[in-house]
Scaffold this motif. Sequence first.
Motif, PDB file in Angstrom:
ATOM      1  N   MET A   1     -98.169 -32.329 -26.004  1.00 31.25           N
ATOM      2  CA  MET A   1     -98.446 -31.509 -27.178  1.00 31.25           C
ATOM      3  C   MET A   1     -99.596 -30.586 -26.861  1.00 31.25           C
ATOM      4  O   MET A   1    -100.689 -31.017 -26.560  1.00 31.25           O
ATOM      5  N   LYS A 157     -90.173 -32.748 -33.984  1.00 32.16           N
ATOM      6  CA  LYS A 157     -89.850 -31.471 -34.600  1.00 32.16           C
ATOM      7  C   LYS A 157     -88.626 -31.648 -35.491  1.00 32.16           C
ATOM      8  O   LYS A 157     -87.529 -31.895 -35.005  1.00 32.16           O
ATOM      9  N   SER A 362     -93.581 -33.897 -31.494  1.00 37.11           N
ATOM     10  CA  SER A 362     -94.432 -32.842 -32.038  1.00 37.11           C
ATOM     11  C   SER A 362     -95.526 -33.457 -32.886  1.00 37.11           C
ATOM     12  O   SER A 362     -95.505 -33.370 -34.093  1.00 37.11           O
ATOM     13  N   ASP A 366     -97.521 -29.373 -34.196  1.00 35.13           N
ATOM     14  CA  ASP A 366     -97.777 -28.220 -33.307  1.00 35.13           C
ATOM     15  C   ASP A 366     -98.707 -27.190 -33.936  1.00 35.13           C
ATOM     16  O   ASP A 366     -98.626 -25.992 -33.633  1.00 35.13           O
ATOM     17  N   SER A 462     -92.492 -36.034 -23.095  1.00 33.63           N
ATOM     18  CA  SER A 462     -93.674 -35.483 -23.769  1.00 33.63           C
ATOM     19  C   SER A 462     -94.993 -35.874 -23.121  1.00 33.63           C
ATOM     20  O   SER A 462     -96.054 -35.441 -23.571  1.00 33.63           O
TER      21      SER A 462
END
Length: 500
Positions: A1, A157, A362, A366, A462
Amino acid sequence: MTTSATTDRPATPTDAGHVDVLIVGAGVSGIGVAHHLREAFPDRSFAILEAQDARGGTWWTHQFPGARSDSDLFTYGYRHKPWRGPSIAAGGAILEYLDEVIQEDDLADKIHYRHRVTAADFSSAEHRWTVDVVREDTGEELRYTTDFLWMCSGYYKHDEPYTPEWPGMDRFRGPIVHPQSWPKDLDYAGKKVVVIGSGATAATVVPNTAKTAAHVTMVQRSPSYWFAAPTVHELAATLEPLDLPAEWTHEILRRQYIQQLDWLATTGKDDPDQLHEFLIEGIRPLLPEGTDIEKHFTPTYRPWQQRIAFVPDGDMFERMREGKVSIVTDTIEEFTERGVRLGSGEELEADVIVTATGFRLSAFADVPFRVDEEAVDFRTKVTWRGLMISDVPNMAYAFGYFRHSWTLRVDLVADVVERIMRHMDESGLHTVTPKLRPTDADMPLRPWSDLDNFNPGYVQRSQDRMFGQGDREPWLHMHEHDVDRVELPKADIEDGLTYS
């Protein structure tokens, strides 16, 4: 992130006012912490910003056939509010439960839907956050200020699911859909459906679409562990004739499920062979005769290194025995006009293809963060007990469990934040910031998640984008609930936190 990018400020945003606490997200986390604020600080002002059209978070996003919890509702439900339904519930029932909390806590006028946060700036001089928001329905730009920012936006997301790119996807003549963005008018009745993936979502989509589809084929690159859980726990059935108060039943079943989940997590770590045998033998009698268990149901990872796919009342296996569902373990070479071609060369015909292929993580939605005009690069930061971030003042976040019910940790996190807020009130303090201690100067920065402990695809994808953790308290997270429920209530709220 990565949220280090700067964002151009609107020239003249509309002043939306000031609140003591600004909550981002109206899912189970945001609604849960709002309850804690109502109860602990009734005179404190707050607002909840939600980018989607309605409450619920994941339960509003996921509207595919049969969307349901893969955690029991006695632990997924809040500590303060008894769950009165079956252990495994559909998304609609969970939304109704959240609606009851919103009504009971008088939260409706506190939630602002279609409000997407676009930037967050903290000023040490003013001891407050300035938060920019765009209204998704009108495009209007708003600006809030707040003393404390509480991120409850979940971990993926909502409007951008993860779908791998396979050759030939543009050639397929039928619809390709992801469960996260399921079309309401999708017609699959009497048709051949191919579902790619074998996780918790596929475990729901496959048996439910199979009710009306001609046939459903689940294609998996590698197997998952499965567990056929009863929709109604046998203990719940035993308690029902006793006509106990709902609070008693809730607490008894909550403790029972916590004990079961603790056993699964502990056994998966300490004796994975035992848990493997338990899970495999649990589904063996439910599978069609002749099923190749080694090929289709024996994962390459140890149990609980990824989430177990829970199957209420074994509905998935029932559809398999009926001949409505089949499983193929193979890789996908390409999409064709008529379906997908596998690595083996076999072509699976399909009218509809469902990509149950997971999330894009996310954390913190974000949102670009800045502290005193300096962009925050979360990749260089570490977590404080899994609820605050180093060098980011007056900001907490709610992050639950991957193995236990998410909400169990939300309640524990809210308790710690409440203690921090009370300490600040009583001492006349304005800011709280996690800061590494002198003894932490040479502490190694470890990845957000230890892949030897938990390694699903969405976590692996991620790792290089997330904040990290250290090798000692209070800079660790990803504990199991049996550790957190002991350690978080007694956590030293001055160890690693700097107040001013």
